[in-house]
Design a protein around this motif. Structure first.
Motif, PDB file in Angstrom:
ATOM      1  N   SER A 197       0.990  -1.464   0.091  1.00  0.00           N
ATOM      2  CA  SER A 197      -0.169  -0.132  -0.121  1.00  0.00           C
ATOM      3  C   SER A 197       0.850   1.318   0.050  1.00  0.00           C
ATOM      4  N   ARG A 198       1.889   1.237   0.915  1.00  0.00           N
ATOM      5  CA  ARG A 198       2.968   2.221   0.937  1.00  0.00           C
ATOM      6  C   ARG A 198       3.409   2.839  -0.402  1.00  0.00           C
ATOM      7  N   ARG A 199       3.884   1.757  -1.181  1.00  0.00           N
ATOM      8  CA  ARG A 199       4.422   1.876  -2.402  1.00  0.00           C
ATOM      9  C   ARG A 199       3.419   2.317  -3.471  1.00  0.00           C
ATOM     10  N   ALA A 200       2.017   1.993  -3.340  1.00  0.00           N
ATOM     11  CA  ALA A 200       1.434   2.257  -4.260  1.00  0.00           C
ATOM     12  C   ALA A 200       0.656   3.810  -4.041  1.00  0.00           C
ATOM     13  N   LEU A 201       0.893   4.333  -2.753  1.00  0.00           N
ATOM     14  CA  LEU A 201       0.195   5.475  -2.528  1.00  0.00           C
ATOM     15  C   LEU A 201       0.497   6.592  -3.300  1.00  0.00           C
ATOM     16  N   TYR A 202       1.778   6.826  -3.783  1.00  0.00           N
ATOM     17  CA  TYR A 202       2.183   7.928  -4.760  1.00  0.00           C
ATOM     18  C   TYR A 202       1.264   7.858  -5.987  1.00  0.00           C
ATOM     19  N   SER A 203       1.044   6.633  -6.664  1.00  0.00           N
ATOM     20  CA  SER A 203       0.525   6.479  -8.051  1.00  0.00           C
ATOM     21  C   SER A 203      -1.004   6.710  -7.767  1.00  0.00           C
ATOM     22  N   LEU A 204      -1.401   6.236  -6.586  1.00  0.00           N
ATOM     23  CA  LEU A 204      -2.783   6.695  -6.360  1.00  0.00           C
ATOM     24  C   LEU A 204      -2.976   8.107  -6.341  1.00  0.00           C
ATOM     25  N   LEU A 205      -2.101   8.954  -5.783  1.00  0.00           N
ATOM     26  CA  LEU A 205      -2.243  10.228  -5.324  1.00  0.00           C
ATOM     27  C   LEU A 205      -2.355  11.062  -6.834  1.00  0.00           C
ATOM     28  N   GLU A 206      -1.301  10.368  -7.650  1.00  0.00           N
ATOM     29  CA  GLU A 206      -1.290  11.005  -8.990  1.00  0.00           C
ATOM     30  C   GLU A 206      -2.582  10.758  -9.832  1.00  0.00           C
ATOM     31  N   ASN A 207      -3.099   9.531  -9.556  1.00  0.00           N
ATOM     32  CA  ASN A 207      -4.405   9.237 -10.337  1.00  0.00           C
ATOM     33  C   ASN A 207      -5.269  10.347  -9.808  1.00  0.00           C
ATOM     34  N   VAL A 208      -5.531  10.566  -8.573  1.00  0.00           N
ATOM     35  CA  VAL A 208      -6.546  11.437  -8.024  1.00  0.00           C
ATOM     36  C   VAL A 208      -6.344  12.879  -8.639  1.00  0.00           C
ATOM     37  N   GLU A 209      -5.176  13.215  -8.774  1.00  0.00           N
ATOM     38  CA  GLU A 209      -4.594  14.490  -9.157  1.00  0.00           C
ATOM     39  C   GLU A 209      -5.117  14.720 -10.485  1.00  0.00           C
ATOM     40  N   GLU A 210      -4.848  13.532 -11.446  1.00  0.00           N
ATOM     41  CA  GLU A 210      -5.069  13.671 -12.897  1.00  0.00           C
ATOM     42  C   GLU A 210      -6.504  13.914 -13.058  1.00  0.00           C
ATOM     43  N   ILE A 211      -7.405  13.249 -12.526  1.00  0.00           N
ATOM     44  CA  ILE A 211      -8.683  13.166 -12.403  1.00  0.00           C
ATOM     45  C   ILE A 211      -9.475  14.750 -12.006  1.00  0.00           C
ATOM     46  N   LYS A 212      -8.701  15.090 -11.083  1.00  0.00           N
ATOM     47  CA  LYS A 212      -8.903  16.619 -10.517  1.00  0.00           C
ATOM     48  C   LYS A 212      -8.569  17.576 -11.632  1.00  0.00           C
ATOM     49  N   THR A 213      -7.623  17.480 -12.167  1.00  0.00           N
ATOM     50  CA  THR A 213      -7.208  18.458 -13.247  1.00  0.00           C
ATOM     51  C   THR A 213      -7.860  18.366 -14.455  1.00  0.00           C
ATOM     52  N   ASP A 214      -8.302  17.044 -14.720  1.00  0.00           N
ATOM     53  CA  ASP A 214      -9.070  17.001 -16.158  1.00  0.00           C
ATOM     54  C   ASP A 214     -10.596  17.267 -16.080  1.00  0.00           C
ATOM     55  N   HIS A 215     -10.943  16.623 -14.777  1.00  0.00           N
ATOM     56  CA  HIS A 215     -12.479  16.832 -14.752  1.00  0.00           C
ATOM     57  C   HIS A 215     -13.233  17.452 -13.531  1.00  0.00           C
ATOM     58  N   ASN A 216     -12.405  17.637 -12.514  1.00  0.00           N
ATOM     59  CA  ASN A 216     -13.209  18.008 -11.391  1.00  0.00           C
ATOM     60  C   ASN A 216     -12.317  19.028 -10.334  1.00  0.00           C
ATOM     61  N   ARG A 217     -12.191  20.368 -10.671  1.00  0.00           N
ATOM     62  CA  ARG A 217     -11.448  21.156  -9.934  1.00  0.00           C
ATOM     63  C   ARG A 217     -11.609  21.220  -8.333  1.00  0.00           C
ATOM     64  N   ASP A 218     -12.900  20.855  -8.107  1.00  0.00           N
ATOM     65  CA  ASP A 218     -13.249  21.083  -6.658  1.00  0.00           C
ATOM     66  C   ASP A 218     -12.612  19.908  -5.733  1.00  0.00           C
ATOM     67  N   LEU A 219     -12.324  18.719  -6.287  1.00  0.00           N
ATOM     68  CA  LEU A 219     -11.741  17.557  -5.733  1.00  0.00           C
ATOM     69  C   LEU A 219     -10.616  18.030  -4.667  1.00  0.00           C
ATOM     70  N   GLN A 220     -10.568  17.731  -3.334  1.00  0.00           N
ATOM     71  CA  GLN A 220      -9.655  17.770  -2.330  1.00  0.00           C
ATOM     72  C   GLN A 220      -9.391  16.414  -1.860  1.00  0.00           C
ATOM     73  N   VAL A 221      -8.005  15.882  -1.724  1.00  0.00           N
ATOM     74  CA  VAL A 221      -7.491  14.966  -1.096  1.00  0.00           C
ATOM     75  C   VAL A 221      -7.623  15.358   0.379  1.00  0.00           C
ATOM     76  N   GLU A 222      -8.662  14.880   1.237  1.00  0.00           N
ATOM     77  CA  GLU A 222      -8.834  15.089   2.660  1.00  0.00           C
ATOM     78  C   GLU A 222      -7.763  14.749   3.589  1.00  0.00           C
ATOM     79  N   GLY A 223      -7.061  13.314   3.242  1.00  0.00           N
ATOM     80  CA  GLY A 223      -6.356  12.898   3.871  1.00  0.00           C
ATOM     81  C   GLY A 223      -6.267  11.268   3.739  1.00  0.00           C
ATOM     82  N   ILE A 224      -5.170  10.879   4.436  1.00  0.00           N
ATOM     83  CA  ILE A 224      -5.085   9.410   4.506  1.00  0.00           C
ATOM     84  C   ILE A 224      -5.562   8.805   5.834  1.00  0.00           C
TER      85      ILE A 224
END
Ligand code: ATP
Ligand code: MG
Length: 259
Positions: A159-186
């Motif tokens: 999970s630890r290793r996958a966390l950064y690619s997960l955060l990148e995926n969220v960021e990509e969706i935010k950039t492309d589709h949903n500017r309102d999206l915030q990572v609230e936390g882990i």
């Protein structure tokens, strides 16, 4: 407030966290909706119990309707079910979601969930969205529909290793589709304070500047009983350590966002 609980890794506590935070939100008097986008339907069964076997209207019906266009479609609220708990409603999962996925993807239905939630936004104070363990049509729909994202973390090295690619995926969706999206936390789940590795891992995440939420959720066998009885912890045993941790986590999120 619309929160998605997301982690591509399976078994990290997405459904458990979704349902327990939602149950607390409703228990505190907020009109709360849980959307279960995982065809496994674990959150649906956790909150509705055996009633799941006789449901007529589920998310499969909702998505199917977007594929078979009608002039007089059913309203979004027709796909929502009252749970046994006051103020807590569910948009239930169904195994058919699995086979609908390819069609929904190829017909560009990715914004339908967001549109539906916009339609009912006046009816709910809080929406919690549970997602399957994959980055697929349903998780993308959820990340587009939500304005906050909680990421459960189970103190495991994969999970630890996958966390950064997960955060990148969220960021990509935010950039492309949903500017309102915030990572609230882990959300640190199944934390064992006496074991050195989880401590070290969580300290590393904090050291790297990642938003690790407090408190950490303990590991407890009581969760199994809670699932088995279809009773979230706040109803099963409100004084239990894990129930109190869920309440503290819920309240700290609510304080930050006002809901
Ligand atoms: N705090 C906890 N203490 C003990 N067991 C837990 C805790 N949280 C989750 N579990 C257990 O871990 C397992 C996975 O939890 P859960 O189903 O919530 O994860 P998930 O991320 O939704 O899984 P999936 O990816 O398959 O949907 C379950 O058996 C659950 O009982
Ligand atoms: Mg789950």
């Amino acid at each position: 407030m619309r929160r998605v609980v997301f982690n591509q890794k399976g078994g990290v506590g997405k459904s458990t966290i979704t349902c327990n935070l939602a149950a607390i939100s409703a228990y505190q008097g907020k009109r709360t909706l849980v959307i279960d986008l995982d065809p496994q339907g674990n959150s649906t069964r956790y909150l509705l119990g055996n009633a799941v076997d006789t449901l007529d209207n589920t998310l499969a019906g909702f998505f199917d309707q977007t594929l078979n266009f009608k002039l007089n479609p059913k309203a979004t609220e027709d796909f929502i079910v009252q749970s046994p708990f006051d103020k807590l409603h569910v948009m239930p999962s169904h195994p058919l979601l699995e086979e609908l996925q390819t069609k929904l993807e190829s017909r560009y239905k990715i914004y339908k969930l967001r549109d539906a939630l916009d339609e009912i936004s006046a009816d709910y104070d809080c929406v919690f969205i549970d997602t399957p363990p994959a980055l697929n049509f349903y998780t993308r729909s959820a990340l587009i529909a939500a304005n906050a994202c909680l990421i459960p973390f189970d103190c495991d090295d994969f999970s630890r290793r996958a966390l950064y690619s997960l955060l990148e995926n969220v960021e990509e969706i935010k950039t492309d589709h949903n500017r309102d999206l915030q990572v609230e936390g882990i959300v640190v789940n199944q934390y064992q304070p006496r074991a050195s590795l989880p401590q070290k891992m969580v300290q590393e995440l904090i050291g790297e500047g990642l938003p690790v939420l407090q408190p950490y959720l303990s590991s407890s066998v009581k969760i199994r009983e809670s699932h088995e009885q279809s009773k979230p912890m706040i109803h099963l045993d409100p004084k239990h350590k894990l129930s109190q941790e869920f309440v503290a986590l819920h309240d700290s999120l609510a304080r930050r966002y006002g809901v």
